[in-house]
Design a protein around this motif. Structure first.
Motif, short mmCIF file in Angstrom:
data_model
loop_
_atom_site.label_atom_id
_atom_site.label_comp_id
_atom_site.label_asym_id
_atom_site.label_seq_id
_atom_site.Cartn_x
_atom_site.Cartn_y
_atom_site.Cartn_z
N ALA A 178 0.82 -1.22 0.00
CA ALA A 178 0.00 0.00 0.00
C ALA A 178 0.86 1.27 0.00
O ALA A 178 0.31 2.38 -0.04
CB ALA A 178 -0.93 0.00 1.22
N GLY A 179 2.18 1.10 0.05
CA GLY A 179 3.07 2.24 -0.04
C GLY A 179 3.58 2.79 1.28
O GLY A 179 4.27 3.81 1.30
N GLU A 180 3.27 2.12 2.39
CA GLU A 180 3.75 2.60 3.69
C GLU A 180 5.24 2.33 3.85
O GLU A 180 5.74 1.28 3.44
CB GLU A 180 2.96 1.93 4.82
N GLN A 181 5.95 3.28 4.45
CA GLN A 181 7.38 3.15 4.67
C GLN A 181 7.68 2.58 6.06
O GLN A 181 8.48 1.66 6.21
CB GLN A 181 8.07 4.52 4.53
N LYS A 182 7.01 3.13 7.06
CA LYS A 182 7.17 2.65 8.43
C LYS A 182 5.91 1.87 8.79
O LYS A 182 4.82 2.44 8.90
CB LYS A 182 7.36 3.81 9.39
N ILE A 183 6.06 0.56 8.96
CA ILE A 183 4.91 -0.31 9.16
C ILE A 183 4.79 -0.69 10.63
O ILE A 183 5.72 -1.26 11.21
CB ILE A 183 5.03 -1.56 8.28
N THR A 184 3.66 -0.37 11.21
CA THR A 184 3.44 -0.61 12.64
C THR A 184 2.21 -1.49 12.85
O THR A 184 1.38 -1.65 11.96
CB THR A 184 3.26 0.71 13.41
N ILE A 185 2.12 -2.01 14.07
CA ILE A 185 0.97 -2.82 14.44
C ILE A 185 0.77 -2.71 15.95
O ILE A 185 1.75 -2.57 16.70
CB ILE A 185 1.18 -4.30 14.02
N ASP A 186 -0.48 -2.75 16.38
CA ASP A 186 -0.74 -2.71 17.82
C ASP A 186 -1.19 -4.09 18.29
O ASP A 186 -1.48 -4.98 17.49
CB ASP A 186 -1.77 -1.63 18.18
N ILE A 187 -1.25 -4.24 19.60
CA ILE A 187 -1.57 -5.54 20.19
C ILE A 187 -2.98 -6.00 19.82
O ILE A 187 -3.21 -7.18 19.53
CB ILE A 187 -1.40 -5.49 21.72
N GLU A 188 -3.93 -5.07 19.79
CA GLU A 188 -5.32 -5.44 19.47
C GLU A 188 -5.41 -5.99 18.05
O GLU A 188 -6.11 -6.99 17.80
CB GLU A 188 -6.24 -4.23 19.65
N SER A 192 -6.45 -9.82 16.85
CA SER A 192 -7.52 -10.11 15.88
C SER A 192 -7.02 -11.01 14.75
O SER A 192 -7.77 -11.85 14.25
CB SER A 192 -8.07 -8.80 15.30
N TYR A 193 -5.75 -10.84 14.36
CA TYR A 193 -5.17 -11.70 13.34
C TYR A 193 -5.03 -13.15 13.82
O TYR A 193 -5.15 -14.10 13.04
CB TYR A 193 -3.79 -11.18 12.93
N LEU A 194 -4.78 -13.31 15.12
CA LEU A 194 -4.55 -14.64 15.67
C LEU A 194 -5.84 -15.37 16.04
O LEU A 194 -5.85 -16.59 16.21
CB LEU A 194 -3.65 -14.54 16.91
#
Length: 275
Positions: A178-188, A192-194
């Protein structure tokens, strides 16, 4: 023997002679200490305070520049260098890449360097001299030889760790596309992915405490990086690319998804039979 000298004069001559002998001895010691030392002029002799004599060498036998050795020490201690976190160190690593590669190869390690992504890390390489056995009965010995010939021991991932890595890689791939340079993720989001894989994990419901423990381990392994001021949000580092291959990612996610669905169907079937 009669000399015609008084006792006082004789004692004075003895004291003078002893003084001359002592002076010669000190002079000899000085000459010895100043004498050429056969090409070891850079060595100095010091006492360690316990009466032991140690030699401190001012010059180094290494042909690597000081900055290159600093990068090498950091790599051996931390395992990786990120341009976003250590820009000067990363720049020096790129400058002395060949020398660092050569040194690492001598201890069965290799440098994985991605200048575009700004990441470098150390990985094991299998030596051509390790595991060459003529007898099938020596396979265990060959495995032991490999373990003793690498500074990075093999580590088997649990199913939970594997699933975390897979969903992190999937998230990284999607956001990068999607073009993001700095890719982050939060615990929530990670939880949800798991969630779809809960039927095949060893816990029946969400367990944030256990997840946080594994996330801290991912931070230690440099797969994730903490973000200042944001306790439950992490940056996914480019190292995830090398931990989970893109082709492997889709195959494994499909297999685990099918397995989780199968397990869920069996659980529902057992529940309906009990009713």
């Amino acid at each position: 023997m009669v000399t015609g000298k008084s006792d006082q004069e004789l004692h004075a001559e003895d004291d003078e002679e002893n003084s001359v002998l002592a002076g010669d001895s000190h002079a000899s010691d000085d000459q010895t200490s100043k004498a050429p030392n056969g090409g070891f002029e850079d060595q100095s002799v010091e006492s360690d305070g316990l009466g032991l004599i140690t030699e401190s060498v001012r010059s180094s036998d290494s042909d690597m520049p000081h900055d290159a050795r600093r990068v090498l020490v950091h790599l051996m201690r931390q395992g990786s260098v990120m341009a976003s976190q250590k820009p000067k160190l990363f720049e020096q690593l790129c400058r002395y890449e060949l020398a660092i590669r050569k040194h690492l190869s001598e201890v069965y390690l290799q440098l994985v360097l991605d200048q575009k992504s700004g990441v470098a890390f150390v990985a094991s390489i299998a030596s051509e001299h390790v595991g060459n056995v003529d007898d099938d009965g020596l396979e265990d010995e060959a495995a032991d030889s490999y373990e003793s010939a690498t500074l990075i021991p093999k580590r088997t991932l649990s199913l939970f760790d594997t699933l975390i890595l897979l969903v992190l890689r999937k998230h990284y791939q999607d956001r990068e596309s999607a073009g993001e340079q700095k890719i982050t993720i939060d615990i929530e989001r990670l939880e949800s992915y798991l969630t779809p894989f809960l039927p095949i994990t060893d816990h029946a419901s969400k367990d944030r405490k256990k997840l946080l423990v594994r996330v801290k381990e991912m931070v230690k392994r440099k797969v994730l990086s903490t973000i200042r001021g944001e306790e439950d949000r992490y940056e996914i580092t480019p190292i995830i690319r090398y931990v989970v291959n893109a082709g492997f990612l889709e195959t494994m996610l499909a297999e685990y998804t099918a397995l989780a669905q199968e397990q869920l169907n069996e659980t529902d079937l057992v529940g309906s039979d009990q009713k």
